[in-house]
Motif scaffolding. Structure first.
Motif, PDB file in Angstrom:
ATOM      1  N   UNK A 130      -5.635  -1.301  -5.542  1.00  0.00           N
ATOM      2  CA  UNK A 130      -5.510   0.088  -5.111  1.00  0.00           C
ATOM      3  C   UNK A 130      -6.265   0.955  -6.099  1.00  0.00           C
ATOM      4  N   UNK A 131      -7.080   1.877  -5.584  1.00  0.00           N
ATOM      5  CA  UNK A 131      -7.923   2.721  -6.431  1.00  0.00           C
ATOM      6  C   UNK A 131      -7.318   4.107  -6.595  1.00  0.00           C
ATOM      7  N   UNK A 132      -7.505   4.673  -7.786  1.00  0.00           N
ATOM      8  CA  UNK A 132      -7.215   6.084  -8.029  1.00  0.00           C
ATOM      9  C   UNK A 132      -8.339   6.617  -8.916  1.00  0.00           C
ATOM     10  N   UNK A 133      -8.259   7.894  -9.300  1.00  0.00           N
ATOM     11  CA  UNK A 133      -9.350   8.495 -10.077  1.00  0.00           C
ATOM     12  C   UNK A 133      -9.501   7.899 -11.471  1.00  0.00           C
ATOM     13  N   UNK A 134      -8.391   7.501 -12.104  1.00  0.00           N
ATOM     14  CA  UNK A 134      -8.475   7.037 -13.490  1.00  0.00           C
ATOM     15  C   UNK A 134      -7.883   5.646 -13.707  1.00  0.00           C
ATOM     16  N   UNK A 135      -7.579   4.915 -12.645  1.00  0.00           N
ATOM     17  CA  UNK A 135      -7.000   3.577 -12.804  1.00  0.00           C
ATOM     18  C   UNK A 135      -7.189   2.766 -11.526  1.00  0.00           C
ATOM     19  N   UNK A 136      -7.072   1.464 -11.699  1.00  0.00           N
ATOM     20  CA  UNK A 136      -7.081   0.533 -10.572  1.00  0.00           C
ATOM     21  C   UNK A 136      -5.874  -0.381 -10.750  1.00  0.00           C
ATOM     22  N   UNK A 137      -5.047  -0.465  -9.722  1.00  0.00           N
ATOM     23  CA  UNK A 137      -3.920  -1.396  -9.744  1.00  0.00           C
ATOM     24  C   UNK A 137      -4.382  -2.669  -9.048  1.00  0.00           C
ATOM     25  N   UNK A 138      -4.407  -3.763  -9.803  1.00  0.00           N
ATOM     26  CA  UNK A 138      -4.934  -5.036  -9.320  1.00  0.00           C
ATOM     27  C   UNK A 138      -3.777  -6.009  -9.133  1.00  0.00           C
ATOM     28  N   UNK A 139      -3.686  -6.587  -7.948  1.00  0.00           N
ATOM     29  CA  UNK A 139      -2.661  -7.600  -7.683  1.00  0.00           C
ATOM     30  C   UNK A 139      -3.305  -8.966  -7.896  1.00  0.00           C
ATOM     31  N   UNK A 140      -2.804  -9.681  -8.922  1.00  0.00           N
ATOM     32  CA  UNK A 140      -3.334 -10.991  -9.299  1.00  0.00           C
ATOM     33  C   UNK A 140      -2.342 -12.088  -8.945  1.00  0.00           C
ATOM     34  N   UNK A 141      -2.849 -13.202  -8.468  1.00  0.00           N
ATOM     35  CA  UNK A 141      -2.057 -14.413  -8.280  1.00  0.00           C
ATOM     36  C   UNK A 141      -2.584 -15.435  -9.288  1.00  0.00           C
ATOM     37  N   UNK A 142      -1.713 -15.864 -10.210  1.00  0.00           N
ATOM     38  CA  UNK A 142      -2.112 -16.756 -11.291  1.00  0.00           C
ATOM     39  C   UNK A 142      -1.425 -18.103 -11.102  1.00  0.00           C
ATOM     40  N   UNK A 143      -2.212 -19.174 -11.102  1.00  0.00           N
ATOM     41  CA  UNK A 143      -1.691 -20.542 -11.094  1.00  0.00           C
ATOM     42  C   UNK A 143      -1.955 -21.137 -12.463  1.00  0.00           C
TER      43      UNK A 143
END
Length: 132
Positions: free
Chosen positions: A61-74
């Protein structure tokens, strides 16, 4: 009228130098081919055995000063390490980069991490994960 043959009788004087050279080239080629396969196998095994953490970006998800990244880690149980995420602007300039640590006994982790950016971003990209 008959013409005299200039070839030697076959089987009478041993192998010609061309046949010896062909056999030598075949042996050398076989040895070098086996060595190449062994080296590729070694590096492939080393890469697979050492890669204890892998991940993928599920969404962002994008905003003006940050990006929220959903990671799946194995990862292996008990393994710890970090994943590097970066974000780019519309012109391709990098506007954010950060490392996020993962540890614990779980083998599959899905987490939302926040990447601060210096300008509005258009994408989030996983650069890679490394075990400690």
């Amino acid at each position: 009228m008959s013409t005299a043959s200039t070839r030697l009788p076959e089987g009478r004087y041993g192998r010609s130098s061309d046949e010896r050279a062909d056999r030598t080239l075949k042996v050398v080629g076989t040895v070098l081919g086996a060595l190449l396969i062994a080296v590729i196998g070694y590096f492939a095994h080393h890469y697979i055995a050492q890669n204890k953490i892998s991940a993928e970006v599920i969404g962002f998800d994008l905003s003006d000063d940050a990006v929220k990244v959903k990671l799946a880690v194995d990862k292996d149980a008990g393994a710890s390490g970090y994943c590097t995420v970066r974000s780019q602007a519309a012109d391709g300039a990098e506007v954010g980069r950060a490392d996020f640590r993962f540890d614990g006994d779980a083998t599959r982790i899905t987490e939302v991490v926040t990447l601060r950016t210096t300008a509005p971003a258009t994408t989030a990209e996983l650069l890679g994960c490394h075990a400690d």
